[in-house]
Design a protein around this motif. Structure first.
Motif, PDB file in Angstrom:
ATOM      1  N   GLY A  31       0.822  -1.212   0.000  1.00  5.71           N
ATOM      2  CA  GLY A  31       0.000   0.000   0.000  1.00  5.71           C
ATOM      3  C   GLY A  31       0.850   1.253   0.000  1.00  5.71           C
ATOM      4  N   LYS A  32       1.920   1.256   0.795  1.00  7.72           N
ATOM      5  CA  LYS A  32       2.822   2.409   0.841  1.00  7.72           C
ATOM      6  C   LYS A  32       3.502   2.599  -0.508  1.00  7.72           C
ATOM      7  CE  LYS A  32       6.747   4.358   3.405  1.00  7.72           C
ATOM      8  NZ  LYS A  32       7.044   5.249   2.342  1.00  7.72           N
ATOM      9  N   PHE A  33       3.923   1.492  -1.119  1.00  2.00           N
ATOM     10  CA  PHE A  33       4.552   1.555  -2.432  1.00  2.00           C
ATOM     11  C   PHE A  33       3.595   2.151  -3.462  1.00  2.00           C
ATOM     12  CE2 PHE A  33       5.137  -0.416  -6.604  1.00  2.00           C
ATOM     13  CZ  PHE A  33       6.430  -0.020  -6.901  1.00  2.00           C
ATOM     14  N   GLN A  34       2.343   1.700  -3.424  1.00  2.15           N
ATOM     15  CA  GLN A  34       1.355   2.205  -4.371  1.00  2.15           C
ATOM     16  C   GLN A  34       1.141   3.705  -4.193  1.00  2.15           C
ATOM     17  OE1 GLN A  34      -1.496  -1.238  -3.513  1.00  2.15           O
ATOM     18  NE2 GLN A  34      -2.116  -0.556  -5.538  1.00  2.15           N
ATOM     19  N   VAL A  35       1.081   4.171  -2.962  1.00  2.42           N
ATOM     20  CA  VAL A  35       0.901   5.593  -2.697  1.00  2.42           C
ATOM     21  C   VAL A  35       2.129   6.379  -3.158  1.00  2.42           C
ATOM     22  CG1 VAL A  35       0.691   7.334  -0.875  1.00  2.42           C
ATOM     23  CG2 VAL A  35      -0.741   5.283  -0.814  1.00  2.42           C
ATOM     24  N   ASP A  36       3.317   5.892  -2.785  1.00  3.23           N
ATOM     25  CA  ASP A  36       4.553   6.593  -3.136  1.00  3.23           C
ATOM     26  C   ASP A  36       4.756   6.697  -4.646  1.00  3.23           C
ATOM     27  OD1 ASP A  36       5.063   6.857  -0.445  1.00  3.23           O
ATOM     28  OD2 ASP A  36       6.639   5.305  -0.389  1.00  3.23           O
ATOM     29  N   LYS A  37       4.406   5.648  -5.368  1.00  2.00           N
ATOM     30  CA  LYS A  37       4.608   5.603  -6.824  1.00  2.00           C
ATOM     31  C   LYS A  37       3.354   5.981  -7.610  1.00  2.00           C
ATOM     32  CE  LYS A  37       8.800   3.953  -6.442  1.00  2.00           C
ATOM     33  NZ  LYS A  37       9.988   4.649  -6.866  1.00  2.00           N
ATOM     34  N   ASP A  38       2.283   6.360  -6.882  1.00  2.00           N
ATOM     35  CA  ASP A  38       1.006   6.719  -7.499  1.00  2.00           C
ATOM     36  C   ASP A  38       0.500   5.617  -8.440  1.00  2.00           C
ATOM     37  OD1 ASP A  38      -1.227   8.341  -7.882  1.00  2.00           O
ATOM     38  OD2 ASP A  38      -0.346   9.322  -9.642  1.00  2.00           O
ATOM     39  N   ILE A  39       0.497   4.396  -7.916  1.00  4.62           N
ATOM     40  CA  ILE A  39       0.012   3.244  -8.668  1.00  4.62           C
ATOM     41  C   ILE A  39      -1.349   2.851  -8.119  1.00  4.62           C
ATOM     42  CG2 ILE A  39       0.419   0.815  -9.221  1.00  4.62           C
ATOM     43  CD1 ILE A  39       3.396   1.383  -9.008  1.00  4.62           C
ATOM     44  N   LYS A  40      -2.345   2.881  -8.954  1.00  4.09           N
ATOM     45  CA  LYS A  40      -3.692   2.483  -8.565  1.00  4.09           C
ATOM     46  C   LYS A  40      -3.818   0.959  -8.607  1.00  4.09           C
ATOM     47  CE  LYS A  40      -5.129   6.825  -8.788  1.00  4.09           C
ATOM     48  NZ  LYS A  40      -4.114   7.577  -8.086  1.00  4.09           N
ATOM     49  N   LYS A  41      -4.811   0.426  -7.904  1.00  3.60           N
ATOM     50  CA  LYS A  41      -5.033  -1.021  -7.918  1.00  3.60           C
ATOM     51  C   LYS A  41      -5.229  -1.521  -9.344  1.00  3.60           C
ATOM     52  CE  LYS A  41      -6.802  -1.599  -3.276  1.00  3.60           C
ATOM     53  NZ  LYS A  41      -7.892  -2.030  -2.421  1.00  3.60           N
ATOM     54  N   LYS A  42      -5.967  -0.763 -10.145  1.00  2.06           N
ATOM     55  CA  LYS A  42      -6.206  -1.166 -11.536  1.00  2.06           C
ATOM     56  C   LYS A  42      -4.885  -1.260 -12.299  1.00  2.06           C
ATOM     57  CE  LYS A  42      -8.702  -0.069 -15.729  1.00  2.06           C
ATOM     58  NZ  LYS A  42      -9.621   0.820 -16.429  1.00  2.06           N
ATOM     59  N   ASP A  43      -3.981  -0.310 -12.052  1.00  2.00           N
ATOM     60  CA  ASP A  43      -2.675  -0.344 -12.712  1.00  2.00           C
ATOM     61  C   ASP A  43      -1.912  -1.607 -12.330  1.00  2.00           C
ATOM     62  OD1 ASP A  43      -3.254   2.209 -13.725  1.00  2.00           O
ATOM     63  OD2 ASP A  43      -2.204   3.218 -12.078  1.00  2.00           O
ATOM     64  N   LEU A  44      -1.979  -1.953 -11.046  1.00  2.00           N
ATOM     65  CA  LEU A  44      -1.252  -3.122 -10.556  1.00  2.00           C
ATOM     66  C   LEU A  44      -1.776  -4.399 -11.188  1.00  2.00           C
ATOM     67  CD1 LEU A  44       0.742  -4.605  -8.776  1.00  2.00           C
ATOM     68  CD2 LEU A  44      -0.898  -4.441  -6.892  1.00  2.00           C
ATOM     69  N   TYR A  45      -3.086  -4.623 -11.137  1.00  2.00           N
ATOM     70  CA  TYR A  45      -3.570  -5.900 -11.668  1.00  2.00           C
ATOM     71  C   TYR A  45      -3.468  -5.971 -13.180  1.00  2.00           C
ATOM     72  CZ  TYR A  45      -8.475  -4.222 -12.484  1.00  2.00           C
ATOM     73  OH  TYR A  45      -9.605  -3.565 -12.907  1.00  2.00           O
ATOM     74  N   THR A  46      -3.556  -4.833 -13.860  1.00  2.00           N
ATOM     75  CA  THR A  46      -3.379  -4.832 -15.309  1.00  2.00           C
ATOM     76  C   THR A  46      -1.929  -5.142 -15.673  1.00  2.00           C
ATOM     77  OG1 THR A  46      -5.158  -3.226 -15.589  1.00  2.00           O
ATOM     78  CG2 THR A  46      -3.602  -3.442 -17.407  1.00  2.00           C
ATOM     79  N   LYS A  47      -0.998  -4.478 -15.018  1.00  2.00           N
ATOM     80  CA  LYS A  47       0.431  -4.670 -15.294  1.00  2.00           C
ATOM     81  C   LYS A  47       0.880  -6.085 -14.931  1.00  2.00           C
ATOM     82  CE  LYS A  47       4.903  -2.494 -14.576  1.00  2.00           C
ATOM     83  NZ  LYS A  47       5.646  -1.392 -13.977  1.00  2.00           N
ATOM     84  N   ALA A  48       0.335  -6.629 -13.848  1.00  2.00           N
ATOM     85  CA  ALA A  48       0.724  -7.971 -13.392  1.00  2.00           C
ATOM     86  C   ALA A  48       0.022  -9.074 -14.170  1.00  2.00           C
ATOM     87  CB  ALA A  48       0.445  -8.113 -11.901  1.00  2.00           C
ATOM     88  N   GLY A  49      -1.021  -8.742 -14.913  1.00  2.00           N
ATOM     89  CA  GLY A  49      -1.759  -9.758 -15.661  1.00  2.00           C
ATOM     90  C   GLY A  49      -2.589 -10.660 -14.770  1.00  2.00           C
ATOM     91  N   ILE A  50      -3.157 -10.074 -13.713  1.00  2.00           N
ATOM     92  CA  ILE A  50      -4.005 -10.841 -12.802  1.00  2.00           C
ATOM     93  C   ILE A  50      -5.377 -10.177 -12.721  1.00  2.00           C
ATOM     94  CG2 ILE A  50      -2.106 -11.778 -11.434  1.00  2.00           C
ATOM     95  CD1 ILE A  50      -2.470  -9.546  -9.418  1.00  2.00           C
ATOM     96  N   ILE A  51      -6.334 -10.878 -12.146  1.00  2.00           N
ATOM     97  CA  ILE A  51      -7.660 -10.304 -11.986  1.00  2.00           C
ATOM     98  C   ILE A  51      -7.695  -9.419 -10.739  1.00  2.00           C
ATOM     99  CG2 ILE A  51      -8.809 -12.168 -13.237  1.00  2.00           C
ATOM    100  CD1 ILE A  51      -9.620 -13.361 -10.513  1.00  2.00           C
ATOM    101  N   PHE A  52      -8.756  -8.675 -10.569  1.00  2.00           N
ATOM    102  CA  PHE A  52      -8.846  -7.704  -9.479  1.00  2.00           C
ATOM    103  C   PHE A  52      -8.936  -8.347  -8.092  1.00  2.00           C
ATOM    104  CE2 PHE A  52     -11.406  -5.073  -6.589  1.00  2.00           C
ATOM    105  CZ  PHE A  52     -10.564  -3.972  -6.490  1.00  2.00           C
ATOM    106  N   ALA A  53      -9.601  -9.484  -7.981  1.00  2.00           N
ATOM    107  CA  ALA A  53      -9.879 -10.082  -6.660  1.00  2.00           C
ATOM    108  C   ALA A  53      -8.641 -10.262  -5.789  1.00  2.00           C
ATOM    109  CB  ALA A  53     -10.632 -11.400  -6.823  1.00  2.00           C
TER     110      ALA A  53
END
Length: 91
Positions: A31-53
């Protein structure tokens, strides 16, 4: 050099109950990494090739598979200990 994801998760299973002391997984580092790098959950699961759950589960400190952790770490170019840690479960 980081710790292997599978070894880390085996350790998690071992530590989940030792004597009368419970351990939990925390994804506050993610969570801290996402805030620091301004990465949204959608960005993470899209970039990682995984579903949202699984991403949502990590946001709630829930259990996810080692495959999901591997994909997330690879997408972020992080080691597993950079996004999660074991903490005493005081509940």
């Amino acid at each position: 050099m980081g710790i292997d994801v599978q070894v880390f998760c085996q350790l998690a299973e071992y530590l989940s109950f030792q004597g009368e002391h419970f351990w939990a997984v925390s994804y506050k580092r993610l969570g801290k990494f996402q805030v620091d790098k301004d990465i949204k959950k959608k960005d993470l699961y899209t970039k990682a090739g995984i579903i949202f759950a699984p991403v949502a589960k990590m946001g709630e400190n829930g259990h996810v598979t080692t495959g999901i952790l591997l994909k997330a770490c690879t997408a972020l170019n992080y080691q597993v200990e950079d996004i999660m840690e074991f903490v005493p479960d005081d509940e």
